[in-house]
Scaffold this motif. Sequence first.
Motif, PDB file in Angstrom:
ATOM      1  N   LEU A   1       0.836  -1.209   0.000  1.00 23.52           N
ATOM      2  CA  LEU A   1       0.000   0.000   0.000  1.00 23.52           C
ATOM      3  C   LEU A   1       0.866   1.252   0.000  1.00 23.52           C
ATOM      4  O   LEU A   1       0.586   2.222  -0.715  1.00 23.52           O
ATOM      5  N   HIS A   2       1.944   1.211   0.804  1.00 24.22           N
ATOM      6  CA  HIS A   2       2.857   2.336   0.910  1.00 24.22           C
ATOM      7  C   HIS A   2       3.486   2.650  -0.458  1.00 24.22           C
ATOM      8  O   HIS A   2       3.488   3.792  -0.920  1.00 24.22           O
ATOM      9  N   TRP A   3       3.972   1.612  -1.116  1.00 25.94           N
ATOM     10  CA  TRP A   3       4.609   1.806  -2.417  1.00 25.94           C
ATOM     11  C   TRP A   3       3.606   2.184  -3.502  1.00 25.94           C
ATOM     12  O   TRP A   3       3.933   2.885  -4.449  1.00 25.94           O
ATOM     13  N   GLU A   4       2.374   1.690  -3.342  1.00 24.75           N
ATOM     14  CA  GLU A   4       1.334   2.043  -4.308  1.00 24.75           C
ATOM     15  C   GLU A   4       1.056   3.545  -4.238  1.00 24.75           C
ATOM     16  O   GLU A   4       0.940   4.215  -5.261  1.00 24.75           O
ATOM     17  N   LEU A   5       1.013   4.046  -3.000  1.00 23.58           N
ATOM     18  CA  LEU A   5       0.772   5.475  -2.780  1.00 23.58           C
ATOM     19  C   LEU A   5       1.905   6.299  -3.400  1.00 23.58           C
ATOM     20  O   LEU A   5       1.664   7.281  -4.114  1.00 23.58           O
ATOM     21  N   ILE A   6       3.143   5.873  -3.140  1.00 23.55           N
ATOM     22  CA  ILE A   6       4.305   6.578  -3.703  1.00 23.55           C
ATOM     23  C   ILE A   6       4.257   6.520  -5.235  1.00 23.55           C
ATOM     24  O   ILE A   6       4.467   7.531  -5.911  1.00 23.55           O
ATOM     25  N   GLY A   7       3.949   5.344  -5.768  1.00 29.19           N
ATOM     26  CA  GLY A   7       3.889   5.140  -7.220  1.00 29.19           C
ATOM     27  C   GLY A   7       2.859   6.058  -7.861  1.00 29.19           C
ATOM     28  O   GLY A   7       3.129   6.703  -8.881  1.00 29.19           O
TER      29      GLY A   7
ATOM     30  N   LEU B   1     -10.485   3.486  -2.509  1.00 26.40           N
ATOM     31  CA  LEU B   1     -10.254   2.245  -3.243  1.00 26.40           C
ATOM     32  C   LEU B   1      -9.385   1.281  -2.454  1.00 26.40           C
ATOM     33  O   LEU B   1      -9.678   0.093  -2.372  1.00 26.40           O
ATOM     34  N   SER B   2      -8.295   1.827  -1.871  1.00 27.59           N
ATOM     35  CA  SER B   2      -7.397   0.922  -1.144  1.00 27.59           C
ATOM     36  C   SER B   2      -8.068   0.369   0.108  1.00 27.59           C
ATOM     37  O   SER B   2      -7.825  -0.765   0.489  1.00 27.59           O
ATOM     38  N   TYR B   3      -8.971   1.157   0.724  1.00 23.57           N
ATOM     39  CA  TYR B   3      -9.709   0.613   1.872  1.00 23.57           C
ATOM     40  C   TYR B   3     -10.622  -0.504   1.390  1.00 23.57           C
ATOM     41  O   TYR B   3     -10.715  -1.558   2.010  1.00 23.57           O
ATOM     42  N   HIS B   4     -11.278  -0.252   0.245  1.00 18.76           N
ATOM     43  CA  HIS B   4     -12.194  -1.255  -0.295  1.00 18.76           C
ATOM     44  C   HIS B   4     -11.441  -2.521  -0.697  1.00 18.76           C
ATOM     45  O   HIS B   4     -11.898  -3.629  -0.456  1.00 18.76           O
ATOM     46  N   LYS B   5     -10.260  -2.335  -1.310  1.00 13.50           N
ATOM     47  CA  LYS B   5      -9.504  -3.494  -1.825  1.00 13.50           C
ATOM     48  C   LYS B   5      -8.793  -4.261  -0.717  1.00 13.50           C
ATOM     49  O   LYS B   5      -8.926  -5.455  -0.599  1.00 13.50           O
ATOM     50  N   VAL B   6      -7.987  -3.566   0.081  1.00 20.69           N
ATOM     51  CA  VAL B   6      -7.201  -4.268   1.112  1.00 20.69           C
ATOM     52  C   VAL B   6      -7.401  -3.756   2.538  1.00 20.69           C
ATOM     53  O   VAL B   6      -7.079  -4.453   3.481  1.00 20.69           O
ATOM     54  N   GLY B   7      -7.942  -2.539   2.657  1.00 20.23           N
ATOM     55  CA  GLY B   7      -8.068  -1.938   3.988  1.00 20.23           C
ATOM     56  C   GLY B   7      -8.888  -2.776   4.946  1.00 20.23           C
ATOM     57  O   GLY B   7      -8.478  -3.027   6.077  1.00 20.23           O
ATOM     58  N   ARG B   8     -10.047  -3.261   4.485  1.00 22.52           N
ATOM     59  CA  ARG B   8     -10.911  -4.057   5.355  1.00 22.52           C
ATOM     60  C   ARG B   8     -10.224  -5.350   5.746  1.00 22.52           C
ATOM     61  O   ARG B   8     -10.309  -5.820   6.874  1.00 22.52           O
TER      62      ARG B   8
END
Lengths: 198, 176
Positions: A119-125, A178-185
């Motif tokens: 998630l961290h790298w996705e945000l940076i990307g 989106l990231s909460y929906h995909k992996v956050g939960r």
Amino acid sequence: MELDELKQTWQQATIEKTSNKDIMELIHQKSYGPVAALKRVFRKQIVAMSLIPLILVVTNLNNVSAVFTSILFWCYVAFCIGIIVFAGYNYHIAGKMEEMHGEVKQNLEQQVNLLEKRLHWELIGLRAVLIFFVILLETVPYVQHYRMLDKWHSLSPLIRFGAYAALAITQYVVNRRLSYHKVGRHLVYLKGLISEMR
Amino acid sequence: MPDKSLKQRSLQQLQAEEEFEQQVRLHEALLHKVCRLYAHTDADREDLFQEIVIQLWRSYPKFRGDAKRSTWMYRVALNTAITGLRRKKDFIQSYDPAMLPMQQTDDNSAAVKEEKLKEMYAGISQLNEIEKAIVMLYMDDKSYDEMEEILGMSQGNLRVKMTRIKDKLRQLTKQS
């Protein structure tokens, strides 16, 4: 009723088979788990991003030199390479997430660690892509002339940079959701299990 | 020459597959128990069983024998059930009589026992994923040493959890 009284009954009870499939047959089938599905997505991304620049060249065979001298084409190639590297990194992470032979707690901690890293790298990307896109829009006209950018550059810098800021905010909000929906939960669920084990 | 080494490799592969199949057959019951506890419908149980077998086969070369085979199988099965195949609908939300183990009831006391077992299963189905794993290992008569090796929780923590789970189940069965 006490658990201890039921131990013997539990152990003697005949468990109904949950699957009648042959084990030898099962091991040759592909996994349909979420991590395996993710790996398939990343593989497809790598293939697609490798093919798109080639397709661009092939569709412009009659004017290849124009394609090769276009700064936008090379920027696009750089973008594709970036996506390929990121998809490769994600594929590597997903491969690590598939390892299931460790202790349950250790496995959960590893899953959380890998997901957070991803998630961290996705945000940076995503931020890097946005900055790349803004730099591209702002600098290309100084190097090469593109008619499609003329209209954009005829607007005042205030409007242009306001639009970039709006885009950055939208990207931040959409990505968070989106990231909460995909992996956050899933992350919340995994962290809950870990705290349960402490 | 390459043909010979290819033949040798496929022979080794075949041997490994046969050995693996024997191991799985030997501990098959534990896999079915995990599927029954963690998956909701027949189709989900079948999917989970398939996924567990695939994960076992994948980690088979990494199994070094420094843990008992059953420990390794429990680890892979529980990890797959808890993290590897999670969809909300896979989890038992309420009491499902179809998940109960089959047992012949020839007399009245057996029928009572069966009824009590059903109640207990209904209670277990309301526990969270970690509690289910602890109960399952406890019911399978695993020592706290083995439970620690499988779950990675300290023995002290496991004992505390076990006492709490027993209380929780007592409450749940009283309510039902």
